[in-house]
Design a protein around this motif. Structure first.
Motif, PDB file in Angstrom:
ATOM      1  N   LEU A   1       0.821  -1.207   0.000  1.00 46.88           N
ATOM      2  CA  LEU A   1       0.000   0.000   0.000  1.00 46.88           C
ATOM      3  C   LEU A   1       0.860   1.263   0.000  1.00 46.88           C
ATOM      4  O   LEU A   1       0.639   2.179  -0.809  1.00 46.88           O
ATOM      5  N   VAL A   2       1.851   1.320   0.894  1.00 49.87           N
ATOM      6  CA  VAL A   2       2.714   2.512   0.975  1.00 49.87           C
ATOM      7  C   VAL A   2       3.504   2.698  -0.314  1.00 49.87           C
ATOM      8  O   VAL A   2       3.628   3.810  -0.836  1.00 49.87           O
ATOM      9  N   SER A   3       4.028   1.603  -0.846  1.00 51.39           N
ATOM     10  CA  SER A   3       4.791   1.674  -2.089  1.00 51.39           C
ATOM     11  C   SER A   3       3.928   2.168  -3.245  1.00 51.39           C
ATOM     12  O   SER A   3       4.358   3.009  -4.044  1.00 51.39           O
ATOM     13  N   ALA A   4       2.706   1.661  -3.347  1.00 50.77           N
ATOM     14  CA  ALA A   4       1.818   2.041  -4.447  1.00 50.77           C
ATOM     15  C   ALA A   4       1.421   3.512  -4.363  1.00 50.77           C
ATOM     16  O   ALA A   4       1.469   4.240  -5.359  1.00 50.77           O
ATOM     17  N   ILE A   5       1.029   3.972  -3.180  1.00 50.59           N
ATOM     18  CA  ILE A   5       0.576   5.354  -3.032  1.00 50.59           C
ATOM     19  C   ILE A   5       1.724   6.337  -3.240  1.00 50.59           C
ATOM     20  O   ILE A   5       1.578   7.359  -3.937  1.00 50.59           O
ATOM     21  N   SER A   6       2.882   6.052  -2.644  1.00 47.58           N
ATOM     22  CA  SER A   6       4.023   6.959  -2.813  1.00 47.58           C
ATOM     23  C   SER A   6       4.479   7.004  -4.268  1.00 47.58           C
ATOM     24  O   SER A   6       4.872   8.056  -4.784  1.00 47.58           O
ATOM     25  N   SER A   7       4.402   5.864  -4.966  1.00 50.77           N
ATOM     26  CA  SER A   7       4.814   5.828  -6.375  1.00 50.77           C
ATOM     27  C   SER A   7       3.861   6.607  -7.267  1.00 50.77           C
ATOM     28  O   SER A   7       4.281   7.193  -8.267  1.00 50.77           O
ATOM     29  N   ALA A   8       2.600   6.623  -6.909  1.00 49.11           N
ATOM     30  CA  ALA A   8       1.620   7.346  -7.719  1.00 49.11           C
ATOM     31  C   ALA A   8       1.901   8.846  -7.752  1.00 49.11           C
ATOM     32  O   ALA A   8       1.634   9.517  -8.757  1.00 49.11           O
ATOM     33  N   PHE A   9       2.480   9.365  -6.676  1.00 53.74           N
ATOM     34  CA  PHE A   9       2.688  10.816  -6.598  1.00 53.74           C
ATOM     35  C   PHE A   9       4.150  11.237  -6.651  1.00 53.74           C
ATOM     36  O   PHE A   9       4.451  12.403  -6.900  1.00 53.74           O
ATOM     37  N   PHE A  10       5.090  10.301  -6.429  1.00 54.69           N
ATOM     38  CA  PHE A  10       6.500  10.683  -6.414  1.00 54.69           C
ATOM     39  C   PHE A  10       7.345   9.786  -7.304  1.00 54.69           C
ATOM     40  O   PHE A  10       8.557   9.741  -7.145  1.00 54.69           O
ATOM     41  N   THR A  11       6.753   9.068  -8.236  1.00 58.52           N
ATOM     42  CA  THR A  11       7.361   8.140  -9.193  1.00 58.52           C
ATOM     43  C   THR A  11       7.824   6.844  -8.525  1.00 58.52           C
ATOM     44  O   THR A  11       8.281   6.844  -7.388  1.00 58.52           O
TER      45      THR A  11
ATOM     46  N   ASP B   1      10.406   4.895  -9.310  1.00 60.75           N
ATOM     47  CA  ASP B   1      11.849   4.790  -9.088  1.00 60.75           C
ATOM     48  C   ASP B   1      12.259   5.467  -7.786  1.00 60.75           C
ATOM     49  O   ASP B   1      13.057   4.943  -7.011  1.00 60.75           O
ATOM     50  N   THR B   2      11.710   6.653  -7.537  1.00 59.09           N
ATOM     51  CA  THR B   2      12.036   7.387  -6.312  1.00 59.09           C
ATOM     52  C   THR B   2      11.617   6.594  -5.078  1.00 59.09           C
ATOM     53  O   THR B   2      12.375   6.492  -4.105  1.00 59.09           O
ATOM     54  N   SER B   3      10.427   6.034  -5.093  1.00 54.34           N
ATOM     55  CA  SER B   3       9.945   5.262  -3.944  1.00 54.34           C
ATOM     56  C   SER B   3      10.845   4.070  -3.672  1.00 54.34           C
ATOM     57  O   SER B   3      11.146   3.762  -2.511  1.00 54.34           O
ATOM     58  N   CYS B   4      11.292   3.392  -4.724  1.00 55.96           N
ATOM     59  CA  CYS B   4      12.140   2.220  -4.530  1.00 55.96           C
ATOM     60  C   CYS B   4      13.527   2.604  -4.022  1.00 55.96           C
ATOM     61  O   CYS B   4      14.110   1.899  -3.199  1.00 55.96           O
TER      62      CYS B   4
ATOM     63  N   SER C   1       7.072  -4.561  -7.148  1.00 57.39           N
ATOM     64  CA  SER C   1       5.877  -4.809  -7.964  1.00 57.39           C
ATOM     65  C   SER C   1       4.767  -3.809  -7.659  1.00 57.39           C
ATOM     66  O   SER C   1       4.081  -3.317  -8.572  1.00 57.39           O
ATOM     67  N   SER C   2       4.578  -3.472  -6.395  1.00 54.74           N
ATOM     68  CA  SER C   2       3.528  -2.509  -6.036  1.00 54.74           C
ATOM     69  C   SER C   2       3.891  -1.100  -6.483  1.00 54.74           C
ATOM     70  O   SER C   2       3.001  -0.303  -6.809  1.00 54.74           O
ATOM     71  N   ALA C   3       5.182  -0.787  -6.507  1.00 56.58           N
ATOM     72  CA  ALA C   3       5.607   0.524  -7.008  1.00 56.58           C
ATOM     73  C   ALA C   3       5.231   0.685  -8.475  1.00 56.58           C
ATOM     74  O   ALA C   3       4.738   1.737  -8.894  1.00 56.58           O
TER      75      ALA C   3
ATOM     76  N   HIS D   1      18.738   7.734   5.462  1.00 59.69           N
ATOM     77  CA  HIS D   1      18.621   7.411   4.047  1.00 59.69           C
ATOM     78  C   HIS D   1      18.211   8.648   3.273  1.00 59.69           C
ATOM     79  O   HIS D   1      17.231   9.300   3.574  1.00 59.69           O
ATOM     80  N   ARG D   2      18.971   8.939   2.229  1.00 63.01           N
ATOM     81  CA  ARG D   2      18.686  10.100   1.402  1.00 63.01           C
ATOM     82  C   ARG D   2      18.645   9.662  -0.055  1.00 63.01           C
ATOM     83  O   ARG D   2      19.228   8.671  -0.441  1.00 63.01           O
ATOM     84  N   PHE D   3      18.005  10.425  -0.862  1.00 66.41           N
ATOM     85  CA  PHE D   3      17.892  10.038  -2.258  1.00 66.41           C
ATOM     86  C   PHE D   3      17.870  11.262  -3.150  1.00 66.41           C
ATOM     87  O   PHE D   3      17.739  12.395  -2.713  1.00 66.41           O
ATOM     88  N   SER D   4      18.042  11.024  -4.422  1.00 71.67           N
ATOM     89  CA  SER D   4      17.802  12.013  -5.458  1.00 71.67           C
ATOM     90  C   SER D   4      16.760  11.437  -6.389  1.00 71.67           C
ATOM     91  O   SER D   4      16.564  10.232  -6.436  1.00 71.67           O
ATOM     92  N   PRO D   5      16.060  12.292  -7.157  1.00 72.94           N
ATOM     93  CA  PRO D   5      15.042  11.757  -8.053  1.00 72.94           C
ATOM     94  C   PRO D   5      15.633  10.718  -8.985  1.00 72.94           C
ATOM     95  O   PRO D   5      16.715  10.885  -9.519  1.00 72.94           O
ATOM     96  N   ALA D   6      14.918   9.634  -9.153  1.00 77.63           N
ATOM     97  CA  ALA D   6      15.403   8.565 -10.014  1.00 77.63           C
ATOM     98  C   ALA D   6      15.483   9.050 -11.443  1.00 77.63           C
ATOM     99  O   ALA D   6      14.718   9.903 -11.875  1.00 77.63           O
ATOM    100  N   THR D   7      16.405   8.473 -12.197  1.00 74.39           N
ATOM    101  CA  THR D   7      16.672   9.040 -13.500  1.00 74.39           C
ATOM    102  C   THR D   7      15.637   8.710 -14.553  1.00 74.39           C
ATOM    103  O   THR D   7      15.097   9.594 -15.179  1.00 74.39           O
TER     104      THR D   7
END
Length: 509
Positions: free
Chosen positions: A108-118, A120-123, A150-152, A229-235
């Motif tokens: 659920l968290v992976s799917a919702i975050s991916s819908a609004f923040f891509t 790749d970024t969520s993963c 898969s949920s992302a 944990h830090r990230f940059s937008p996925a390419t």
């Protein structure tokens, strides 16, 4: 459209083939120049071979898509600085009720975050959280990593900003953000639920028995770990692939050196823009001399002031992001809405924006420019139109059999040629064929294209960037290393992809 002159067909096919090879295998031994350079090379060859004129090449670049992509990446950078993803990580383990609950929660968290923040970024940001939670509960990590990746992919299908191919579809189809969301959301929610159920059924025994205590240390995921944990937008989507399936199976530890370099850059680049950590004075008894120190009193006062300023800044970031989503739902221009939101965050930050803007993946923007030109040149050869004319009678979206044929074509092409080029090659033709039936069928055709091309990424480990990011992040995680093999992914990916796509197609409106 008829086939072009023979020399254009031959030379255009050569240019597109070079682009395709470098897009799918960016580290190919004969020309290891990477995906972005390969895209620009394909575009240059289309012009040099006179398949497309320089003016047509410039016109092929879709600026609204580039603007929307740039804006969403900048907003993601500021959301990371505002600790949104730290809170998502905490949510995964908050009052957990066991392994099966964790699977559902990760999906659920992976799917919702991916819908609004891509996706790749969520993963990128959530993989190590998932590994630590699995270790905390002495559980095998493989089912949870599969749930995340898969949920992302499934979740990112629900919005135009969930992945690059949806950006292309939303801009070309002119479907509003709200209509896009309403059209695919039911399929996405059911798809995520079915995906979670299949994971639980397939790994029921594994999730029902804790690993031996000696296999795990039972570490608790602390706040320091979460915030580290830090990230940059996925390419980009379909970020990288191994040179062959056998390479993935036989040498998982060496899988995709370019992806490893990319993930290292994700970790290194963010250090330049990290916000200042607030230092608090320790609790406990305080010496009377310290209490009377004007310097300490001044530092404590300044610390409290900075603390509240930081809280207010985070609140402003969240409000601007919510405002952007509301504006998108109201049907405002998606590209300018995202750019406006990103500039509002730059102004509210009230400091040099260079460190944050440096985290934007400009290589992705260049990749898109080259891809637009290359695909337009390939379309000029007439080959895609000729192939579609053969398939069109069997792929009508007003018939069940036609939808099935169309879905199979999209599924195969998305795994062979990558999803974004597939959308660019098929989008206009599928929409035109459906528009001849009715306007509602045209919209349905675009949404089917978005749904199938996105979920198709779950078929194999090489199907999407999200899969490869999770695999490489898991393998390289300090003290938590875990290898997700090609065949382990395939035995779940194939049935999950086919079932989720089939169920989703019945729910798309």
């Amino acid at each position: 459209m008829a086939l072009a002159a023979t020399y254009k067909v031959v030379l255009g096919s050569i240019a597109f083939a070079i682009f395709w090879v470098l897009a799918v295998f960016p580290a190919v031994p004969l020309l290891p120049i990477g995906r972005t350079a390969g895209s620009l090379l394909g575009a240059m060859l289309m012009v040099l071979f006179r398949v497309i004129s320089p003016d047509e090449a410039y016109a092929a670049i879709d600026l609204p898509i580039l603007g929307l992509l740039f804006g969403t990446m900048v907003v993601s950078v500021y959301l990371e600085r505002a600790d949104l993803f730290k809170y998502l990580g905490k949510l995964l383990s908050w009052k957990s009720k066991g392994a099966k609950d964790l699977i559902c929660r990760i999906c659920l968290v992976s799917a919702i975050s991916s819908a609004f923040f891509t996706n790749d970024t969520s993963c990128v940001i959530l993989t190590e959280f998932v590994l630590k939670i699995a270790r905390q509960h002495n559980l095998p990590p493989h089912p949870f990593l599969l749930a995340l990746a898969s949920s992302a992919n499934i979740g990112s299908s629900a919005t135009p900003i969930g992945n690059p191919q949806n950006l292309v579809i939303a801009v070309q189809s002119k479907i509003s953000f709200g209509d896009f969301l309403v059209g695919i959301l039911p399929a996405m929610l059911v798809g995520v639920s079915v995906n979670a159920l299949m994971l639980i059924i397939m790994y029921w025994r594994l999730l029902s028995v804790h690993k031996d205590e000696e296999d795990g240390t039972g570490e608790i995921v602390g706040e320091d770990d979460v915030s580290s944990h830090r990230f940059s937008p996925a390419t980009m989507s379909h970020i990288s692939a191994s040179n062959s399936m056998d390479h993935v199976q036989s040498s998982p530890n060496n899988m995709n050196g370019s992806l490893a370099t990319y993930l290292d850059s994700l970790r290194n680049r963010v250090n330049s823009g990290d916000q200042l950590e607030i230092q608090r004075s320790p609790c406990g008894s305080i010496d009377s001399n310290d209490m009377s120190s004007p310097t300490q009193f001044s530092e404590e006062k300044e610390s409290k002031t900075e603390h509240w300023k930081n809280k207010m800044w985070k609140l402003c970031v969240y409000l601007v992001t919510i405002g952007m989503l509301v504006a998108l739902l109201m049907g405002l221009n998606m590209s300018w809405t995202a750019i406006t939101a990103s500039l509002a965050l730059v102004i509210l930050d009230f400091k040099d924006a260079r460190p944050c803007l440096e985290k934007v993946s400009y290589s992705l923007l260049l990749f898109f420019c080259g891809m637009f030109i290359t695909v337009e040149g390939f379309n000029k050869t007439g080959i895609p139109s000729t192939l579609w004319n053969f398939m069109e009678p069997h792929a009508k979206v007003n018939r069940v059999s036609g939808i099935a044929v169309l879905a199979v074509v999209i599924l195969v092409l998305s795994n062979v040629a990558s999803n974004v080029p597939t959308v660019l090659l098929l989008g206009a033709r599928v929409a035109a064929s459906a528009a001849a039936i009715s306007a509602s069928e045209e919209k349905k055709a675009w949404l089917i294209l978005a749904w199938v091309s996105t979920v198709a990424g779950n078929l194999s480990l090489l199907g999407s960037a999200a899969n490869l990011i999770v695999c490489e992040q898991a393998r390289r995680a300090p003290h938590l290393g875990c290898t997700l093999s090609f065949w382990n992914h395939l035995k779940f990916g194939v049935p999950s992809t086919l079932i989720v796509i089939a169920i989703g197609l019945t729910l798309i409106r």
